[in-house]
Design a protein around this motif. Structure first.
Motif, PDB file in Angstrom:
ATOM      1  N   HIS A   1      -0.547  27.343 -11.405  1.00 14.78           N
ATOM      2  CA  HIS A   1       0.480  27.899 -10.526  1.00 14.78           C
ATOM      3  C   HIS A   1       0.065  27.699  -9.075  1.00 14.78           C
ATOM      4  N   GLY A   2       0.901  28.146  -8.148  1.00 11.86           N
ATOM      5  CA  GLY A   2       0.702  27.859  -6.740  1.00 11.86           C
ATOM      6  C   GLY A   2      -0.534  28.472  -6.123  1.00 11.86           C
ATOM      7  N   ASN A   3      -1.085  29.529  -6.697  1.00  9.27           N
ATOM      8  CA  ASN A   3      -2.282  30.155  -6.144  1.00  9.27           C
ATOM      9  C   ASN A   3      -3.568  29.459  -6.566  1.00  9.27           C
ATOM     10  N   LYS A   4      -3.466  28.557  -7.540  1.00  6.27           N
ATOM     11  CA  LYS A   4      -4.635  27.810  -7.974  1.00  6.27           C
ATOM     12  C   LYS A   4      -4.960  26.725  -6.943  1.00  6.27           C
ATOM     13  N   SER A   5      -6.245  26.427  -6.777  1.00  7.20           N
ATOM     14  CA  SER A   5      -6.627  25.339  -5.878  1.00  7.20           C
ATOM     15  C   SER A   5      -6.170  24.007  -6.457  1.00  7.20           C
ATOM     16  N   GLN A   6      -6.090  23.011  -5.594  1.00 11.08           N
ATOM     17  CA  GLN A   6      -5.665  21.689  -6.057  1.00 11.08           C
ATOM     18  C   GLN A   6      -6.611  21.160  -7.130  1.00 11.08           C
ATOM     19  N   ASN A   7      -7.916  21.362  -6.940  1.00 16.70           N
ATOM     20  CA  ASN A   7      -8.881  20.882  -7.931  1.00 16.70           C
ATOM     21  C   ASN A   7      -8.693  21.591  -9.268  1.00 16.70           C
ATOM     22  N   ALA A   8      -8.443  22.895  -9.213  1.00 15.88           N
ATOM     23  CA  ALA A   8      -8.246  23.647 -10.456  1.00 15.88           C
ATOM     24  C   ALA A   8      -6.991  23.187 -11.174  1.00 15.88           C
ATOM     25  N   ARG A   9      -5.938  22.904 -10.425  1.00 20.25           N
ATOM     26  CA  ARG A   9      -4.685  22.450 -11.038  1.00 20.25           C
ATOM     27  C   ARG A   9      -4.868  21.069 -11.680  1.00 20.25           C
ATOM     28  N   GLN A  10      -5.547  20.193 -10.962  1.00 13.62           N
ATOM     29  CA  GLN A  10      -5.743  18.848 -11.498  1.00 13.62           C
ATOM     30  C   GLN A  10      -6.677  18.856 -12.707  1.00 13.62           C
ATOM     31  N   THR A  11      -7.677  19.731 -12.682  1.00 12.73           N
ATOM     32  CA  THR A  11      -8.567  19.847 -13.838  1.00 12.73           C
ATOM     33  C   THR A  11      -7.808  20.343 -15.059  1.00 12.73           C
ATOM     34  N   ALA A  12      -6.976  21.354 -14.854  1.00 10.68           N
ATOM     35  CA  ALA A  12      -6.180  21.887 -15.966  1.00 10.68           C
ATOM     36  C   ALA A  12      -5.238  20.831 -16.516  1.00 10.68           C
ATOM     37  N   LEU A  13      -4.569  20.101 -15.630  1.00  8.25           N
ATOM     38  CA  LEU A  13      -3.662  19.037 -16.075  1.00  8.25           C
ATOM     39  C   LEU A  13      -4.421  17.946 -16.817  1.00  8.25           C
ATOM     40  N   GLY A  14      -5.581  17.565 -16.276  1.00  8.42           N
ATOM     41  CA  GLY A  14      -6.381  16.527 -16.927  1.00  8.42           C
ATOM     42  C   GLY A  14      -6.835  16.947 -18.309  1.00  8.42           C
ATOM     43  N   ASN A  15      -7.288  18.172 -18.442  1.00  2.00           N
ATOM     44  CA  ASN A  15      -7.714  18.672 -19.754  1.00  2.00           C
ATOM     45  C   ASN A  15      -6.549  18.746 -20.733  1.00  2.00           C
ATOM     46  N   PHE A  16      -5.376  19.065 -20.212  1.00  2.86           N
ATOM     47  CA  PHE A  16      -4.182  19.126 -21.066  1.00  2.86           C
ATOM     48  C   PHE A  16      -3.787  17.736 -21.547  1.00  2.86           C
ATOM     49  N   LYS A  17      -3.822  16.772 -20.644  1.00  2.00           N
ATOM     50  CA  LYS A  17      -3.436  15.405 -21.002  1.00  2.00           C
ATOM     51  C   LYS A  17      -4.397  14.787 -22.016  1.00  2.00           C
TER      52      LYS A  17
ATOM     53  N   LYS B   1       0.833  -1.196   0.000  1.00  2.00           N
ATOM     54  CA  LYS B   1       0.000   0.000   0.000  1.00  2.00           C
ATOM     55  C   LYS B   1       0.871   1.250   0.000  1.00  2.00           C
ATOM     56  N   GLN B   2       0.420   2.263  -0.714  1.00  3.40           N
ATOM     57  CA  GLN B   2       1.134   3.531  -0.732  1.00  3.40           C
ATOM     58  C   GLN B   2       0.167   4.683  -0.518  1.00  3.40           C
ATOM     59  N   VAL B   3       0.673   5.730   0.132  1.00  5.95           N
ATOM     60  CA  VAL B   3      -0.121   6.927   0.431  1.00  5.95           C
ATOM     61  C   VAL B   3       0.678   8.145  -0.009  1.00  5.95           C
ATOM     62  N   VAL B   4      -0.022   9.130  -0.550  1.00  7.48           N
ATOM     63  CA  VAL B   4       0.624  10.385  -0.971  1.00  7.48           C
ATOM     64  C   VAL B   4       0.050  11.528  -0.152  1.00  7.48           C
ATOM     65  N   ILE B   5       0.929  12.402   0.357  1.00  6.32           N
ATOM     66  CA  ILE B   5       0.483  13.559   1.130  1.00  6.32           C
ATOM     67  C   ILE B   5       1.179  14.812   0.601  1.00  6.32           C
ATOM     68  N   PHE B   6       0.439  15.920   0.558  1.00  7.77           N
ATOM     69  CA  PHE B   6       0.988  17.186   0.076  1.00  7.77           C
ATOM     70  C   PHE B   6       0.125  18.309   0.606  1.00  7.77           C
ATOM     71  N   GLY B   7       0.665  19.522   0.597  1.00 12.16           N
ATOM     72  CA  GLY B   7      -0.051  20.684   1.093  1.00 12.16           C
ATOM     73  C   GLY B   7      -1.001  21.262   0.073  1.00 12.16           C
ATOM     74  N   GLY B   8      -1.672  22.337   0.480  1.00 17.21           N
ATOM     75  CA  GLY B   8      -2.594  23.010  -0.418  1.00 17.21           C
ATOM     76  C   GLY B   8      -4.003  22.458  -0.377  1.00 17.21           C
ATOM     77  N   VAL B   9      -4.222  21.373   0.362  1.00 18.85           N
ATOM     78  CA  VAL B   9      -5.548  20.778   0.524  1.00 18.85           C
ATOM     79  C   VAL B   9      -5.718  20.404   1.991  1.00 18.85           C
TER      80      VAL B   9
END
Length: 421
Positions: free
Chosen positions: A274-290, A103-111
């Motif tokens: 960028h860093g001021n974007k929420s985590q959801n906004a960043r992931q949405t942008a990345l997902g749309n880009f991919k 099992k693996q877990v990921v933790i990060f700030g901003g959320v």
């Protein structure tokens, strides 16, 4: 050489086969045996060479071979500089360990930490973390690093650039002294070398390419212009990349938003990250880009760490970085794992010293595109006489030629798929 030659166990080979990977990259070929031998490793390798698999595969195998009962204390700690990279590394561990009971877990700030803490209350073998969030949880009394046997510092140079050095040192002081340490960095400035010397015990040193060099298959070019003309020049250049994934680098968060807004007004689907974007906004942008919903992603340097897109066609430096090593990191987002790529940079009069430092670092002169509509006005510095000139028409021909060969078709010819994992 195939992954079968690296003494990997069948569950890992099966997972690699599912992912379509058959041939290891040079850094994987050299690193995996060293990690399996439980030796400390110091690896200097360019971004995009497949570093994640270099440590994830052997560490999963070492954990599985211990056959220990489930524990709430992780045995592997992977420290990374950004949440995007943390998520990318987590996805890689999940993919490679698909057939292993780990099992693996990921933790990060901003959320919110709530869901992350809940996940840590279950048995966990691998913990992937950004330094700030990990240190925060440790300070709250969560015993997350007491049983660490394997430590990975990924993109150590970027962690120092981002000011994480003090957090990293605090975390290191809490780790068991008896452990295996794996140290990856794209560049090896003196500060990184000093940190590695203090952490590693008789490490095996691997250098796939000299520090701060750029991939030969990346076609680099410079457009000299003035600052007010950069928005129009960007639109001019993007005409040649209408169907290509393009990453545009901005120096500031405000600048990234401004560029993305301007592009959308001009009919080009773009998003800023960028860093001021929420985590959801960043992931949405990345997902749309991919997925290709947007073709242009505008990013700051910190937010771009961890962006790993198959077939990233073009990187554009809207503004040249004032730290030359950052240029290497930026253009390394394209031309990954043997693929071709294009890196274009805009340079105004104030950025001429940055260009000089970059060319000194990479030990090559970057060709200049001449005769474009937004070339710098007379009286402004255009280029040093020694820098070769590339006609704009030839640049456009090369781009069309590049676009005619898809990423996947190139890798079919070479016998393997992208292994920039």
């Amino acid at each position: 050489m195939s992954f079968h030659n690296l003494q990997l166990i069948d569950p890992l080979l099966k997972a690699l086969s599912n992912e379509g990977y058959t041939t290891p990259t040079p850094v994987q070929e050299k690193s995996i045996p060293v990690v399996l031998q439980k030796r400390d490793l110091l690896a200097c390798a360019q971004t995009g060479t497949g570093k994640t698999a270099s440590f994830a595969l052997p560490l999963l195998q070492l954990l599985y071979s211990q056959k220990q009962p489930p524990s709430r204390q992780p045995k592997v700690l992977v420290l990374v500089p950004t949440r995007e990279l943390a998520l990318q590394v987590s996805e890689s561990f999940a993919a490679y360990g698909k057939y292993l009971p780990l099992k693996q877990v990921v933790i990060f700030g901003g959320v919110s930490q709530h869901n992350q803490v809940r996940a840590l209350q279950q048995p966990v073998d691998v913990l992937i973390a950004t330094p700030g969030r990990l240190l925060d949880l440790i300070s709250q009394g969560y015993p997350l690093v007491k049983e660490i046997q394997y430590l990975v510092l990924d993109e150590a140079d970027r962690m120092l650039d981002m000011g994480f050095i003090h957090d990293v040192k605090k975390i290191l002081s809490r780790l068991p002294l008896q452990r295996q340490t794996i140290f990856f960095s794209a560049t090896m400035p003196p500060e990184v070398q000093k940190l590695s010397d203090s952490l590693l015990k008789q490490p095996v040193k691997i250098e796939i390419t000299p520090p701060a060099t750029t991939v030969d298959k990346i076609q680099q070019s410079i457009y000299h212009t003035d600052k007010p003309s950069k928005p129009a020049l960007l639109l001019h250049v993007l005409k040649d990349f209408a169907s290509t994934s393009t990453l545009v680098f901005a120096r500031t968060k405000y600048g990234a938003d401004k560029i993305a807004k301007s592009l959308n007004k001009s009919g080009i689907n773009a998003a800023a990250i960028h860093g001021n974007k929420s985590q959801n906004a960043r992931q949405t942008a990345l997902g749309n880009f991919k997925t290709g919903k947007i073709n242009v992603l505008v990013a700051t340097d910190i937010a771009a760490r961890g962006i790993d897109i198959d077939g990233m066609g073009c990187v554009i430096n809207y503004e040249l970085p004032n730290i030359p090593e950052t240029y290497v990191h930026r253009i390394g987002r394209t031309g990954r794992a043997g693929a071709s790529g294009i890196a274009i940079s805009f340079c105004d009069a104030e950025e001429q010293p940055y260009l000089k430092d970059i060319q000194k670092l990479i030990n090559k002169t970057i060709p200049v595109v001449r005769d474009h509509p937004f070339e710098a006005a007379p009286g402004q510095p255009v280029a040093a006489p020694s820098i070769p000139s590339v006609p704009a028409q030839k640049q456009q021909h090369n781009r069309k030629q590049w676009k005619g060969h898809s990423f996947h078709s190139r890798h079919k010819k070479s016998g393997h798929k992208n292994t920039a994992l």
